[in-house]
Design a protein around this motif. Structure first.
Motif, PDB file in Angstrom:
ATOM      1  N   ASP A  12     -23.106 -36.879  37.114  1.00 55.63           N
ATOM      2  CA  ASP A  12     -24.249 -35.971  36.992  1.00 55.63           C
ATOM      3  C   ASP A  12     -25.487 -36.816  37.276  1.00 55.63           C
ATOM      4  O   ASP A  12     -25.969 -37.543  36.410  1.00 55.63           O
ATOM      5  N   GLY A  63     -22.254 -33.860  41.322  1.00 53.43           N
ATOM      6  CA  GLY A  63     -22.856 -32.532  41.227  1.00 53.43           C
ATOM      7  C   GLY A  63     -24.153 -32.461  42.021  1.00 53.43           C
ATOM      8  O   GLY A  63     -24.951 -33.396  41.993  1.00 53.43           O
ATOM      9  N   GLU A  99     -23.773 -27.683  40.895  1.00 51.51           N
ATOM     10  CA  GLU A  99     -23.725 -27.926  39.446  1.00 51.51           C
ATOM     11  C   GLU A  99     -24.826 -27.199  38.695  1.00 51.51           C
ATOM     12  O   GLU A  99     -25.232 -27.641  37.623  1.00 51.51           O
ATOM     13  N   THR A 102     -25.240 -26.795  34.520  1.00 52.17           N
ATOM     14  CA  THR A 102     -24.338 -27.627  33.721  1.00 52.17           C
ATOM     15  C   THR A 102     -25.079 -28.344  32.599  1.00 52.17           C
ATOM     16  O   THR A 102     -24.531 -28.479  31.499  1.00 52.17           O
ATOM     17  N   THR A 103     -26.302 -28.795  32.845  1.00 54.33           N
ATOM     18  CA  THR A 103     -27.043 -29.477  31.778  1.00 54.33           C
ATOM     19  C   THR A 103     -27.355 -28.509  30.653  1.00 54.33           C
ATOM     20  O   THR A 103     -27.233 -28.845  29.465  1.00 54.33           O
ATOM     21  N   GLU A 105     -25.598 -25.849  29.827  1.00 50.79           N
ATOM     22  CA  GLU A 105     -24.339 -25.619  29.118  1.00 50.79           C
ATOM     23  C   GLU A 105     -23.966 -26.826  28.261  1.00 50.79           C
ATOM     24  O   GLU A 105     -23.491 -26.675  27.128  1.00 50.79           O
ATOM     25  N   ALA A 128     -22.284 -33.007  30.784  1.00 47.86           N
ATOM     26  CA  ALA A 128     -22.603 -32.338  32.052  1.00 47.86           C
ATOM     27  C   ALA A 128     -21.674 -32.843  33.158  1.00 47.86           C
ATOM     28  O   ALA A 128     -21.162 -32.047  33.959  1.00 47.86           O
ATOM     29  N   LEU A 131     -18.333 -31.213  32.752  1.00 50.23           N
ATOM     30  CA  LEU A 131     -18.342 -29.832  33.243  1.00 50.23           C
ATOM     31  C   LEU A 131     -18.305 -29.787  34.775  1.00 50.23           C
ATOM     32  O   LEU A 131     -17.615 -28.946  35.365  1.00 50.23           O
ATOM     33  N   ILE A 132     -19.044 -30.698  35.408  1.00 50.99           N
ATOM     34  CA  ILE A 132     -19.038 -30.784  36.873  1.00 50.99           C
ATOM     35  C   ILE A 132     -17.631 -31.074  37.375  1.00 50.99           C
ATOM     36  O   ILE A 132     -17.124 -30.411  38.285  1.00 50.99           O
ATOM     37  N   SER A 135     -15.184 -28.199  36.782  1.00 55.59           N
ATOM     38  CA  SER A 135     -15.481 -27.128  37.738  1.00 55.59           C
ATOM     39  C   SER A 135     -14.902 -27.465  39.115  1.00 55.59           C
ATOM     40  O   SER A 135     -14.352 -26.600  39.802  1.00 55.59           O
TER      41      SER A 135
END
Length: 158
Positions: A12, A63, A99, A102-103, A105, A128, A131-132, A135
């Motif tokens: 990230d 991301g 992305e 994402t931050t 979330e 983050a 999550l990236i 995903s």
């Protein structure tokens, strides 16, 4: 769904901190690692090279922070540049993924776990990156870091 054997490292990109996560495509899961500091988006490359040597990833994922309307931002371009430097320095395939959010979330996840709302001290960059990466595992697109953002996203061409 992405299928690779071996670990994958996700990033990230940020100008002061870069979040990192490691995961496996076979399980589709990732875990946050400690973020690294950056100075105007430039990391300590030795720290990253040590991380890559330790994990021996099959691929790297970065991301791309697009604007909410899907347009390309300055940060999008900087993240892509970072991805290409990673690919060049680490000699690994490097991929991009949208992305957005994402931050946001990651902050919600941290708060739900009882974390502090002082995100300068309570970094969510690793979450983050997690999550990236997760995903990307769910995606069916392999977008090389060398792909021009203007060729991917029709909005925001300059």
């Amino acid at each position: 769904m992405i299928t690779l054997s071996g670990p994958v490292i996700g990033f990230d990109f940020g100008t002061t901190r870069i979040g990192i996560a490691a995961g496996q495509a076979i399980t589709g899961t990732a875990s946050p690692l400690p973020p690294i500091s950056a100075r105007d988006g430039i990391p300590d490359w030795q720290v990253i090279e040590t991380l890559i040597a330790e994990w021996q990833p099959a691929a790297i994922v970065v991301g791309i922070p697009l604007n909410m309307d899907g347009s390309i931002s300055d940060m999008s371009r900087r993240a892509r540049k970072f991805a290409n430097r990673l690919k060049e320095r680490c000699q690994r395939p490097c991929y991009l993924i949208d992305e957005r959010l994402t931050t946001r979330e990651a902050k919600q996840i941290s708060l739900s776990r009882g974390g502090s709302s002082n995100f300068k001290e309570n970094s969510v960059d690793g979450i983050a990156a997690q999550l990236i990466l997760e995903s990307w595992f769910e995606s069916d697109q392999l977008i090389s870091s060398e792909t021009r953002l203007e060729d991917l996203y029709g909005i925001g061409r300059n």
